[in-house]
Design a protein around this motif. Structure first.
Motif, PDB file in Angstrom:
ATOM      1  N   ARG A  18       0.806  -1.222   0.000  1.00  0.00           N
ATOM      2  CA  ARG A  18       0.000   0.000   0.000  1.00  0.00           C
ATOM      3  C   ARG A  18       0.842   1.276   0.000  1.00  0.00           C
ATOM      4  O   ARG A  18       0.537   2.225  -0.724  1.00  0.00           O
ATOM      5  CB  ARG A  18      -0.980  -0.018   1.171  1.00  0.00           C
ATOM      6  N   GLU A  19       1.895   1.313   0.796  1.00  0.00           N
ATOM      7  CA  GLU A  19       2.743   2.510   0.840  1.00  0.00           C
ATOM      8  C   GLU A  19       3.435   2.728  -0.510  1.00  0.00           C
ATOM      9  O   GLU A  19       3.521   3.856  -0.996  1.00  0.00           O
ATOM     10  CB  GLU A  19       3.778   2.374   1.960  1.00  0.00           C
ATOM     11  N   VAL A  20       3.903   1.653  -1.120  1.00  0.00           N
ATOM     12  CA  VAL A  20       4.546   1.756  -2.435  1.00  0.00           C
ATOM     13  C   VAL A  20       3.546   2.276  -3.461  1.00  0.00           C
ATOM     14  O   VAL A  20       3.857   3.173  -4.249  1.00  0.00           O
ATOM     15  CB  VAL A  20       5.104   0.377  -2.872  1.00  0.00           C
ATOM     16  N   LEU A  21       2.337   1.725  -3.456  1.00  0.00           N
ATOM     17  CA  LEU A  21       1.319   2.154  -4.413  1.00  0.00           C
ATOM     18  C   LEU A  21       0.902   3.599  -4.184  1.00  0.00           C
ATOM     19  O   LEU A  21       0.683   4.342  -5.141  1.00  0.00           O
ATOM     20  CB  LEU A  21       0.117   1.211  -4.362  1.00  0.00           C
ATOM     21  N   ASP A  22       0.824   4.021  -2.910  1.00  0.00           N
ATOM     22  CA  ASP A  22       0.518   5.429  -2.617  1.00  0.00           C
ATOM     23  C   ASP A  22       1.594   6.350  -3.198  1.00  0.00           C
ATOM     24  O   ASP A  22       1.280   7.423  -3.730  1.00  0.00           O
ATOM     25  CB  ASP A  22       0.424   5.663  -1.103  1.00  0.00           C
ATOM     26  N   THR A  23       2.849   5.930  -3.105  1.00  0.00           N
ATOM     27  CA  THR A  23       3.951   6.724  -3.658  1.00  0.00           C
ATOM     28  C   THR A  23       3.854   6.800  -5.176  1.00  0.00           C
ATOM     29  O   THR A  23       4.033   7.866  -5.775  1.00  0.00           O
ATOM     30  CB  THR A  23       5.308   6.116  -3.234  1.00  0.00           C
ATOM     31  N   ILE A  24       3.545   5.660  -5.812  1.00  0.00           N
ATOM     32  CA  ILE A  24       3.449   5.631  -7.275  1.00  0.00           C
ATOM     33  C   ILE A  24       2.310   6.520  -7.763  1.00  0.00           C
ATOM     34  O   ILE A  24       2.486   7.308  -8.692  1.00  0.00           O
ATOM     35  CB  ILE A  24       3.272   4.187  -7.781  1.00  0.00           C
ATOM     36  N   VAL A  25       1.148   6.406  -7.141  1.00  0.00           N
ATOM     37  CA  VAL A  25      -0.008   7.168  -7.616  1.00  0.00           C
ATOM     38  C   VAL A  25       0.170   8.673  -7.372  1.00  0.00           C
ATOM     39  O   VAL A  25      -0.501   9.492  -8.008  1.00  0.00           O
ATOM     40  CB  VAL A  25      -1.321   6.616  -7.016  1.00  0.00           C
ATOM     41  N   ALA A  26       1.129   9.048  -6.521  1.00  0.00           N
ATOM     42  CA  ALA A  26       1.421  10.467  -6.281  1.00  0.00           C
ATOM     43  C   ALA A  26       2.456  11.034  -7.259  1.00  0.00           C
ATOM     44  O   ALA A  26       2.650  12.253  -7.307  1.00  0.00           O
ATOM     45  CB  ALA A  26       1.916  10.653  -4.843  1.00  0.00           C
ATOM     46  N   VAL A  52       7.126  -4.154  -6.840  1.00  0.00           N
ATOM     47  CA  VAL A  52       5.781  -3.668  -7.146  1.00  0.00           C
ATOM     48  C   VAL A  52       5.943  -2.377  -7.926  1.00  0.00           C
ATOM     49  O   VAL A  52       6.548  -1.411  -7.444  1.00  0.00           O
ATOM     50  CB  VAL A  52       4.957  -3.441  -5.862  1.00  0.00           C
ATOM     51  N   ILE A  53       5.394  -2.374  -9.158  1.00  0.00           N
ATOM     52  CA  ILE A  53       5.570  -1.208 -10.036  1.00  0.00           C
ATOM     53  C   ILE A  53       4.248  -0.525 -10.372  1.00  0.00           C
ATOM     54  O   ILE A  53       4.219   0.431 -11.126  1.00  0.00           O
ATOM     55  CB  ILE A  53       6.304  -1.584 -11.329  1.00  0.00           C
ATOM     56  N   GLY A  54       3.142  -1.022  -9.810  1.00  0.00           N
ATOM     57  CA  GLY A  54       1.850  -0.422 -10.089  1.00  0.00           C
ATOM     58  C   GLY A  54       0.725  -1.338  -9.673  1.00  0.00           C
ATOM     59  O   GLY A  54       0.928  -2.304  -8.932  1.00  0.00           O
ATOM     60  N   ALA A  55      -0.465  -1.011 -10.151  1.00  0.00           N
ATOM     61  CA  ALA A  55      -1.651  -1.799  -9.819  1.00  0.00           C
ATOM     62  C   ALA A  55      -2.596  -1.820 -11.012  1.00  0.00           C
ATOM     63  O   ALA A  55      -2.587  -0.910 -11.847  1.00  0.00           O
ATOM     64  CB  ALA A  55      -2.354  -1.226  -8.591  1.00  0.00           C
ATOM     65  N   ALA A  69     -16.236  -6.851 -19.462  1.00  0.00           N
ATOM     66  CA  ALA A  69     -15.345  -6.491 -18.359  1.00  0.00           C
ATOM     67  C   ALA A  69     -14.542  -5.271 -18.767  1.00  0.00           C
ATOM     68  O   ALA A  69     -14.281  -5.045 -19.951  1.00  0.00           O
ATOM     69  CB  ALA A  69     -14.417  -7.646 -18.006  1.00  0.00           C
ATOM     70  N   GLY A  70     -14.162  -4.470 -17.780  1.00  0.00           N
ATOM     71  CA  GLY A  70     -13.338  -3.285 -18.009  1.00  0.00           C
ATOM     72  C   GLY A  70     -12.041  -3.384 -17.230  1.00  0.00           C
ATOM     73  O   GLY A  70     -11.980  -4.048 -16.193  1.00  0.00           O
ATOM     74  N   ILE A  71     -11.012  -2.734 -17.725  1.00  0.00           N
ATOM     75  CA  ILE A  71      -9.674  -2.775 -17.136  1.00  0.00           C
ATOM     76  C   ILE A  71      -9.186  -1.347 -16.909  1.00  0.00           C
ATOM     77  O   ILE A  71      -9.478  -0.449 -17.689  1.00  0.00           O
ATOM     78  CB  ILE A  71      -8.688  -3.508 -18.075  1.00  0.00           C
ATOM     79  N   ASP A  72      -8.388  -1.161 -15.849  1.00  0.00           N
ATOM     80  CA  ASP A  72      -7.713   0.112 -15.602  1.00  0.00           C
ATOM     81  C   ASP A  72      -6.417  -0.179 -14.861  1.00  0.00           C
ATOM     82  O   ASP A  72      -6.331  -1.153 -14.117  1.00  0.00           O
ATOM     83  CB  ASP A  72      -8.605   1.048 -14.783  1.00  0.00           C
ATOM     84  N   LEU A  73      -5.396   0.637 -15.058  1.00  0.00           N
ATOM     85  CA  LEU A  73      -4.115   0.400 -14.393  1.00  0.00           C
ATOM     86  C   LEU A  73      -3.290   1.662 -14.281  1.00  0.00           C
ATOM     87  O   LEU A  73      -3.558   2.651 -14.960  1.00  0.00           O
ATOM     88  CB  LEU A  73      -3.303  -0.648 -15.153  1.00  0.00           C
ATOM     89  N   PHE A  74      -2.293   1.594 -13.394  1.00  0.00           N
ATOM     90  CA  PHE A  74      -1.255   2.617 -13.348  1.00  0.00           C
ATOM     91  C   PHE A  74       0.074   1.935 -13.034  1.00  0.00           C
ATOM     92  O   PHE A  74       0.120   0.925 -12.350  1.00  0.00           O
ATOM     93  CB  PHE A  74      -1.556   3.721 -12.323  1.00  0.00           C
ATOM     94  N   LEU A  75       1.135   2.492 -13.606  1.00  0.00           N
ATOM     95  CA  LEU A  75       2.497   2.003 -13.386  1.00  0.00           C
ATOM     96  C   LEU A  75       3.393   3.172 -13.028  1.00  0.00           C
ATOM     97  O   LEU A  75       3.186   4.293 -13.508  1.00  0.00           O
ATOM     98  CB  LEU A  75       3.063   1.334 -14.641  1.00  0.00           C
ATOM     99  N   THR A  76       4.424   2.897 -12.236  1.00  0.00           N
ATOM    100  CA  THR A  76       5.395   3.922 -11.897  1.00  0.00           C
ATOM    101  C   THR A  76       6.050   4.475 -13.158  1.00  0.00           C
ATOM    102  O   THR A  76       6.307   3.738 -14.119  1.00  0.00           O
ATOM    103  CB  THR A  76       6.471   3.380 -10.933  1.00  0.00           C
ATOM    104  N   ALA A  77       6.312   5.761 -13.163  1.00  0.00           N
ATOM    105  CA  ALA A  77       6.860   6.431 -14.346  1.00  0.00           C
ATOM    106  C   ALA A  77       8.190   5.835 -14.788  1.00  0.00           C
ATOM    107  O   ALA A  77       8.475   5.798 -15.985  1.00  0.00           O
ATOM    108  CB  ALA A  77       7.015   7.925 -14.069  1.00  0.00           C
ATOM    109  N   LYS A  78       8.988   5.344 -13.864  1.00  0.00           N
ATOM    110  CA  LYS A  78      10.298   4.822 -14.262  1.00  0.00           C
ATOM    111  C   LYS A  78      10.193   3.571 -15.120  1.00  0.00           C
ATOM    112  O   LYS A  78      11.171   3.164 -15.746  1.00  0.00           O
ATOM    113  CB  LYS A  78      11.200   4.590 -13.047  1.00  0.00           C
TER     114      LYS A  78
END
Length: 157
Positions: A18-26, A52-55, A69-78
């Motif tokens: 969760r902390e890693v994902l919070d950092t990525i989404v910010a 962990v690089i995203g969700a 079905a629908g899909i959505d995602l985010f990945l760290t910029a790096k």
């Protein structure tokens, strides 16, 4: 849940993620398109080489007349631009088609998010149309257009 793609693994989000994902989404490149989730309970962590690089998440319409079905995602910029987003989407799409029995998948990036649109096109998603003032940007409060894209099961790359 654990799904293996060519490069990524999709697995349940743990408390440690969760902390890693919070950092990525910010990250500015991610926050431009994603507001911080209230919870990651309905998401899977995207893992690349043990990191962990995203969700990613999916939703399902189970009414037999409108099943999809629908899909959505985010990945760290790096890790943008390395094919990991396409591998993530393709891995989840295959599972949704093969295991969950969906014949049609949708994805709805911001119309201005050309990198995401290009990524989804690599998997086989095709533009359907612009959804005007579809999502509200959490940073600016301005309504933005979205692009509806879909993929039929037999078109999956």
């Amino acid at each position: 849940m654990e799904l293996r793609g060519d490069k990524v693994v999709l697995r349940s989000v743990t408390d440690e993620d969760r902390e890693v994902l919070d950092t990525i989404v910010a990250e500015p490149e991610v926050a431009a398109w994603w507001s911080p989730p209230d919870d990651y309970e309905d998401m899977a962590a995207v893992v690349f080489r043990g990191e962990v690089i995203g969700a990613v998440q999916f939703d399902e319409e189970t009414d037999p007349e409108f099943r999809r079905a629908g899909i959505d995602l985010f990945l760290t910029a790096k890790h943008h631009g390395k094919g990991l987003g396409a591998d993530t989407v393709r891995t989840l799409a295959r599972w949704l088609v093969q295991e969950r029995g969906h014949h049609r998948l949708t994805i709805d990036p911001a119309a201005a998010n050309t990198a995401a649109i290009r990524c989804y096109g690599k998997v086989g998603f095709k533009p359907v149309g612009i959804m005007r003032q579809y999502w509200r940007n959490h940073r600016t409060g301005v309504w933005q257009d979205g692009l509806l894209m879909d993929l039929l099961a037999d078109e999956l790359a």
